[in-house]
Design an enzyme around this catalytic site. Structure first.
Site, PDB file in Angstrom:
ATOM      1  N   LYS A   9       0.844  -1.198   0.000  1.00 15.78           N
ATOM      2  CA  LYS A   9       0.000   0.000   0.000  1.00 15.78           C
ATOM      3  C   LYS A   9       0.873   1.239   0.000  1.00 15.78           C
ATOM      4  O   LYS A   9       1.812   1.354   0.790  1.00 15.78           O
ATOM      5  CB  LYS A   9      -0.914   0.003   1.218  1.00 15.78           C
ATOM      6  CG  LYS A   9      -1.790   1.251   1.306  1.00 15.78           C
ATOM      7  CD  LYS A   9      -2.916   1.129   2.312  1.00 15.78           C
ATOM      8  CE  LYS A   9      -2.452   1.271   3.715  1.00 15.78           C
ATOM      9  NZ  LYS A   9      -3.563   1.507   4.658  1.00 15.78           N
ATOM     10  N   SER A  25      -4.013   3.145 -17.154  1.00 14.59           N
ATOM     11  CA  SER A  25      -3.141   2.689 -16.077  1.00 14.59           C
ATOM     12  C   SER A  25      -2.824   3.802 -15.094  1.00 14.59           C
ATOM     13  O   SER A  25      -3.394   4.885 -15.158  1.00 14.59           O
ATOM     14  CB  SER A  25      -1.828   2.130 -16.629  1.00 14.59           C
ATOM     15  OG  SER A  25      -1.131   3.162 -17.279  1.00 14.59           O
ATOM     16  N   THR A  57      -6.690  -0.804 -11.908  1.00 19.09           N
ATOM     17  CA  THR A  57      -5.876  -0.604 -13.103  1.00 19.09           C
ATOM     18  C   THR A  57      -4.554  -1.343 -12.911  1.00 19.09           C
ATOM     19  O   THR A  57      -4.469  -2.254 -12.088  1.00 19.09           O
ATOM     20  CB  THR A  57      -5.688   0.901 -13.400  1.00 19.09           C
ATOM     21  OG1 THR A  57      -5.104   1.052 -14.695  1.00 19.09           O
ATOM     22  CG2 THR A  57      -4.877   1.607 -12.346  1.00 19.09           C
ATOM     23  N   TYR A  58      -3.532  -0.965 -13.668  1.00 18.73           N
ATOM     24  CA  TYR A  58      -2.226  -1.608 -13.543  1.00 18.73           C
ATOM     25  C   TYR A  58      -1.137  -0.540 -13.519  1.00 18.73           C
ATOM     26  O   TYR A  58      -1.339   0.600 -13.928  1.00 18.73           O
ATOM     27  CB  TYR A  58      -1.995  -2.604 -14.686  1.00 18.73           C
ATOM     28  CG  TYR A  58      -1.982  -1.969 -16.053  1.00 18.73           C
ATOM     29  CD1 TYR A  58      -0.790  -1.564 -16.634  1.00 18.73           C
ATOM     30  CD2 TYR A  58      -3.154  -1.763 -16.754  1.00 18.73           C
ATOM     31  CE1 TYR A  58      -0.771  -0.962 -17.885  1.00 18.73           C
ATOM     32  CE2 TYR A  58      -3.149  -1.174 -17.999  1.00 18.73           C
ATOM     33  CZ  TYR A  58      -1.949  -0.783 -18.558  1.00 18.73           C
ATOM     34  OH  TYR A  58      -1.939  -0.173 -19.794  1.00 18.73           O
ATOM     35  N   GLY A  73      -5.630   7.509 -19.142  1.00 11.44           N
ATOM     36  CA  GLY A  73      -6.815   6.994 -19.812  1.00 11.44           C
ATOM     37  C   GLY A  73      -8.073   7.309 -19.023  1.00 11.44           C
ATOM     38  O   GLY A  73      -8.196   8.362 -18.398  1.00 11.44           O
ATOM     39  N   ALA A  74      -9.020   6.372 -19.044  1.00 12.05           N
ATOM     40  CA  ALA A  74     -10.301   6.582 -18.365  1.00 12.05           C
ATOM     41  C   ALA A  74     -10.132   6.874 -16.873  1.00 12.05           C
ATOM     42  O   ALA A  74     -10.923   7.605 -16.279  1.00 12.05           O
ATOM     43  CB  ALA A  74     -11.205   5.370 -18.567  1.00 12.05           C
ATOM     44  N   ALA A  75      -9.072   6.332 -16.272  1.00 10.25           N
ATOM     45  CA  ALA A  75      -8.813   6.574 -14.846  1.00 10.25           C
ATOM     46  C   ALA A  75      -8.619   8.058 -14.551  1.00 10.25           C
ATOM     47  O   ALA A  75      -8.881   8.514 -13.437  1.00 10.25           O
ATOM     48  CB  ALA A  75      -7.593   5.776 -14.391  1.00 10.25           C
TER      49      ALA A  75
END
Length: 117
Positions: A9, A25, A57-58, A73-75
């Site tokens: 974390k 990502s 995501t990654y 991107g969408a994130a």
């Protein structure tokens, strides 16, 4: 039987960029990745403390020492620059392994830098 536990974390890092026109990502400073035992392309969950958004995501490796936390991107629609997020990775292990396992938890400073001590 396997159970899923917290692996790593990054607690309360600040979003430094949000790039909508990207494949997708989260880009993370390589120093932070190393400290949190995160690997490039590893799945992570992102929790936005400012707006309550959560996403999966990654990881993409970011420039070492830059402090970069960039949602791509969408994130990028899930956070704004300056938002505080928690980046979480999980792992699967047996109940026996879980009894002694200790996750890696990193508390960077307000500039996404590692704190010595």
């Amino acid at each position: 039987m396997f159970i899923t536990l917290l692996k790593s974390k990054l607690h309360r890092v600040k979003v430094t960029q949000a790039e909508l026109n990207y494949v997708g990502s989260i880009t993370i400073d390589e120093d932070l990745m190393d400290a949190a035992n995160l690997r490039e392309n590893e799945q992570v969950h992102i929790v936005n403390n400012n707006n309550g958004e959560r996403l999966i995501t990654y990881v993409i490796k970011g420039e070492r020492g830059s402090g970069i936390i960039c949602l791509n991107g969408a994130a990028a629609r899930k956070a704004q620059v300056g938002d505080i997020v928690i980046i979480i990775a999980y792992t699967m292990m047996t109940d026996e392994e879980a009894r002694t396992y200790k996750p890696t938890v990193v508390f960077p400073d307000e500039n996404n830098r590692l704190v010595n001590g």
